[in-house]
Design a protein around this motif. Structure first.
Motif, mmCIF file in Angstrom:
data_model
loop_
_atom_site.group_PDB
_atom_site.id
_atom_site.type_symbol
_atom_site.label_atom_id
_atom_site.label_comp_id
_atom_site.label_asym_id
_atom_site.label_seq_id
_atom_site.Cartn_x
_atom_site.Cartn_y
_atom_site.Cartn_z
ATOM 1 N N PRO A 108 0.822 -1.209 0.000
ATOM 2 C CA PRO A 108 0.000 0.000 0.000
ATOM 3 C C PRO A 108 0.860 1.263 0.000
ATOM 4 C CG PRO A 108 0.024 -0.993 2.194
ATOM 5 C CD PRO A 108 0.784 -1.916 1.297
ATOM 6 N N PRO A 109 0.326 2.375 -0.496
ATOM 7 C CA PRO A 109 1.111 3.609 -0.584
ATOM 8 C C PRO A 109 1.073 4.464 0.689
ATOM 9 C CG PRO A 109 -1.020 3.929 -1.624
ATOM 10 C CD PRO A 109 -0.984 2.495 -1.156
ATOM 11 N N TYR A 110 0.420 3.979 1.735
ATOM 12 C CA TYR A 110 0.128 4.824 2.890
ATOM 13 C C TYR A 110 1.178 4.767 3.996
ATOM 14 C CZ TYR A 110 -4.340 4.071 0.575
ATOM 15 O OH TYR A 110 -5.332 3.960 -0.357
ATOM 16 N N TYR A 111 2.092 3.794 3.941
ATOM 17 C CA TYR A 111 2.981 3.559 5.074
ATOM 18 C C TYR A 111 4.443 3.581 4.634
ATOM 19 C CZ TYR A 111 -1.617 1.691 6.226
ATOM 20 O OH TYR A 111 -2.969 1.538 6.366
ATOM 21 N N ASP A 112 5.321 3.333 5.572
ATOM 22 C CA ASP A 112 6.751 3.280 5.288
ATOM 23 C C ASP A 112 7.028 2.272 4.171
ATOM 24 O OD1 ASP A 112 9.567 4.045 6.652
ATOM 25 O OD2 ASP A 112 9.618 1.960 6.012
ATOM 26 N N SER A 113 8.031 2.571 3.349
ATOM 27 C CA SER A 113 8.287 1.751 2.159
ATOM 28 C C SER A 113 9.134 0.518 2.428
ATOM 29 C CB SER A 113 8.970 2.604 1.080
ATOM 30 O OG SER A 113 10.201 3.115 1.555
ATOM 31 N N MET A 114 9.582 0.312 3.672
ATOM 32 C CA MET A 114 10.398 -0.867 3.956
ATOM 33 C C MET A 114 9.541 -2.135 3.875
ATOM 34 S SD MET A 114 12.827 -1.825 7.202
ATOM 35 C CE MET A 114 11.463 -2.453 8.201
ATOM 36 N N ILE A 115 10.011 -3.109 3.090
ATOM 37 C CA ILE A 115 9.240 -4.342 2.909
ATOM 38 C C ILE A 115 9.988 -5.583 3.406
ATOM 39 C CG2 ILE A 115 7.794 -3.502 1.025
ATOM 40 C CD1 ILE A 115 9.741 -4.855 -0.937
ATOM 41 N N ALA A 116 11.278 -5.436 3.704
ATOM 42 C CA ALA A 116 12.043 -6.591 4.190
ATOM 43 C C ALA A 116 13.352 -6.135 4.800
ATOM 44 C CB ALA A 116 12.317 -7.580 3.056
ATOM 45 N N LYS A 117 13.898 -6.996 5.648
ATOM 46 C CA LYS A 117 15.243 -6.811 6.195
ATOM 47 C C LYS A 117 16.006 -8.104 5.942
ATOM 48 C CE LYS A 117 13.773 -6.115 10.342
ATOM 49 N NZ LYS A 117 13.529 -5.761 11.753
ATOM 50 N N VAL A 118 17.165 -7.981 5.307
ATOM 51 C CA VAL A 118 18.033 -9.140 5.088
ATOM 52 C C VAL A 118 19.195 -9.018 6.061
ATOM 53 C CG1 VAL A 118 19.422 -10.442 3.447
ATOM 54 C CG2 VAL A 118 17.430 -9.161 2.643
ATOM 55 N N ILE A 119 19.411 -10.055 6.872
ATOM 56 C CA ILE A 119 20.515 -10.059 7.818
ATOM 57 C C ILE A 119 21.444 -11.215 7.477
ATOM 58 C CG2 ILE A 119 21.199 -10.180 10.254
ATOM 59 C CD1 ILE A 119 18.404 -9.176 10.978
ATOM 60 N N ALA A 120 22.711 -10.886 7.255
ATOM 61 C CA ALA A 120 23.727 -11.902 6.967
ATOM 62 C C ALA A 120 24.648 -12.027 8.173
ATOM 63 C CB ALA A 120 24.531 -11.523 5.732
ATOM 64 N N VAL A 121 24.937 -13.268 8.574
ATOM 65 C CA VAL A 121 25.740 -13.534 9.771
ATOM 66 C C VAL A 121 26.892 -14.465 9.423
ATOM 67 C CG1 VAL A 121 25.665 -14.288 12.183
ATOM 68 C CG2 VAL A 121 23.594 -13.403 11.100
ATOM 69 N N ALA A 122 28.094 -14.118 9.895
ATOM 70 C CA ALA A 122 29.260 -14.961 9.651
ATOM 71 C C ALA A 122 30.307 -14.699 10.734
ATOM 72 C CB ALA A 122 29.842 -14.690 8.263
ATOM 73 N N GLN A 123 31.406 -15.418 10.682
ATOM 74 C CA GLN A 123 32.442 -15.282 11.703
ATOM 75 C C GLN A 123 33.213 -13.974 11.578
ATOM 76 O OE1 GLN A 123 33.068 -17.404 14.365
ATOM 77 N NE2 GLN A 123 31.117 -18.268 13.694
ATOM 78 N N THR A 124 33.365 -13.470 10.361
ATOM 79 C CA THR A 124 34.100 -12.222 10.138
ATOM 80 C C THR A 124 33.262 -11.261 9.302
ATOM 81 O OG1 THR A 124 35.129 -12.903 8.049
ATOM 82 C CG2 THR A 124 36.264 -13.532 10.105
ATOM 83 N N ARG A 125 33.674 -9.989 9.301
ATOM 84 C CA ARG A 125 32.948 -8.981 8.518
ATOM 85 C C ARG A 125 33.019 -9.291 7.022
ATOM 86 N NH1 ARG A 125 33.604 -3.699 6.128
ATOM 87 N NH2 ARG A 125 31.652 -2.533 6.437
#
Length: 445
Positions: free
Chosen positions: A377-394
């Motif tokens: 919908p056009p009425y709210y914040d445009s964020m639709i997902a969060k991708v989180i990547a996790v590992a031992q080092t940056r």
């Protein structure tokens, strides 16, 4: 423990809360606008109540309708998520009046940190470093000019009730200050119904680093390490990570201690975040406190293996915390995926998702509420997902993120995935050489 929690929010954070409640054996109530009738939080909650039309003012900001929904479903607590009413002290007060637990801090705590001038004065008394600036609200352009001359340019004018970059102007010379003062005042009044302004010394080449804190009803406060939120556009965060590539063990200890002082100064109860600006010499200054769960809370959850929503609910129910301070065990990076066109000045792009394929595999977490056939919908914040990547080092976390983004297929609308793909490959970003101004010179290919 609570028997039934009403979630006064929508989208991915509503789903996130529902999942933890289900694990804890707590029933949930979703509230929704007419535009969100087909949303997943409505489908997965135990009960759902329509609270109004599509506009936020008619639904997710309509306190009367939300309280009515809580009453008819016999909810004994309300979780506000983030945004909307999450930092509304009046809403928290109304919850208390009707004997419904607001899952968050008390109204007094929200008010003490919600007004930037009051928060700054509180931090000074708590011996937490603050950015040099006006002692109270600016009363005139002439006062602003005099103070700026004393501090030295550049300075920044901010709305005392502000957030999200609104009512904020950086001033580099005396000739600019009158226009900046007047436009910031008008914008603050329009955005927050409060035109109060204050001034601070502008920190050049800063990092935006925040410390996650938790406090219980018994006076115990701890910190859960840091997140680096320096990659942002127009004061809106785009990428968050922990640990910060700019952090040292000594700086982490100092900032953690300062964050605990800040939270303890108001006897903080719940989870929250102390936000700091850190200059190139690693001097840090209190910026603000967010008295709620944050969008990027999942980054902290991944690096210390800690369910922040569960902790928030337990604190609200009167369960004491351990008081242990945490340090990151691994590295996590989060990319916010917005329904925006990065090739057209990040213009919002609501519409129907025709095709969806979400990435998976080791070290990938997706927090989202979208599905194939879902209409954004056009009425709210445009964020639709969060991708989180996790590992031992940056480096490994960045590689995992790049791989995950390459698998993410969202068709029917434009998204910020191409922007994030290019960012993950950028040599300066990969080397950790960036500030809050990084995106201003970033050219999308």
């Amino acid at each position: 423990m609570f028997k039934k929690i009403l979630i006064a929010n929508r989208g991915e954070i509503a789903l996130r809360i529902i999942r933890t409640c289900r694990e804890m054996g707590i029933r949930t109530v979703a509230v929704y606008s007419t535009a969100d009738k087909e949303s997943l939080h409505v489908r997965f909650a135990d009960e759902a109540v329509c609270i109004g039309k599509a506009q936020s003012s008619d639904s997710y900001l309509n306190v009367q309708h939300i309280m009515a929904a809580a009453e008819i479903t016999n909810a004994d607590a309300i979780h506000p998520g983030y945004g909307f009413l999450a930092e509304n002290a009046n809403f928290a007060e109304i919850c208390a009046k009707y004997n419904i637990k607001f899952i968050g801090p008390t109204p007094e705590m929200i008010r003490s940190m919600g007004d930037k001038i009051t928060a700054k004065e509180t931090m000074i008394r708590a011996n937490v470093p603050v950015i040099p600036g006006s002692e109270g609200l600016l009363q005139s352009v002439e006062e602003a000019k005099g103070l700026a001359k004393d501090m030295g340019y550049p300075v920044i004018i901010k709305a005392t009730a502000g957030g999200g970059g609104k009512g904020m102007r950086v001033v580099w010379a005396d000739s600019e200050i009158e226009h900046a003062y007047n436009t910031a005042k008008i914008e603050a009044a329009a955005s927050f119904k409060n035109d109060g302004l204050y001034m601070e010394k502008f920190v050049e080449e800063p990092r935006h680093i925040e410390i996650q804190v938790a406090g219980d009803q018994f006076g115990t406060v701890c910190h859960l390490s840091e997140r680096d939120c320096s990659i942002q556009r127009r004061h809106q965060k785009l990428v968050e990570e922990s640990p910060s590539p700019f952090m040292t063990p000594e700086l982490r200890q100092k900032m953690g201690e300062a964050a605990i002082k800040a939270a303890a100064a108001i006897n903080y109860e719940s989870v929250g975040t102390i936000e700091f600006l850190v200059d190139k010499h690693r001097n840090f200054y209190f910026m603000e406190m967010n008295t709620r769960i944050q969008v990027e809370h999942g980054v902290t959850e991944e690096v210390i293996s800690y369910d922040l929503i569960k902790e928030q609910i337990k604190i609200a129910a009167g369960v004491p915390i351990s008081g242990k301070n945490y340090e990151p065990k691994v590295h996590a990076i989060e990319c916010r995926i917005n329904a925006e066109d990065p090739y057209n000045d990040f213009r919002p792009c609501p519409g129907k998702i025709t095709t969806l394929h979400t990435p998976g595999g080791h070290g990938v977490r997706i927090d989202s509420h979208i599905y194939a056939g879902y209409t954004i919908p056009p009425y709210y914040d445009s964020m639709i997902a969060k991708v989180i990547a996790v590992a031992q080092t940056r480096e490994e976390a960045i590689n995992t993120m790049e791989r995950a983004l390459s698998e993410y297929v969202i068709e029917g609308v434009k998204t910020t995935i191409p922007f994030h793909m290019q960012l993950m490959r950028d040599p300066a970003f990969r080397a950790g050489n960036f500030t809050t101004k990084f995106i201003e010179s970033f050219k999308l290919l």
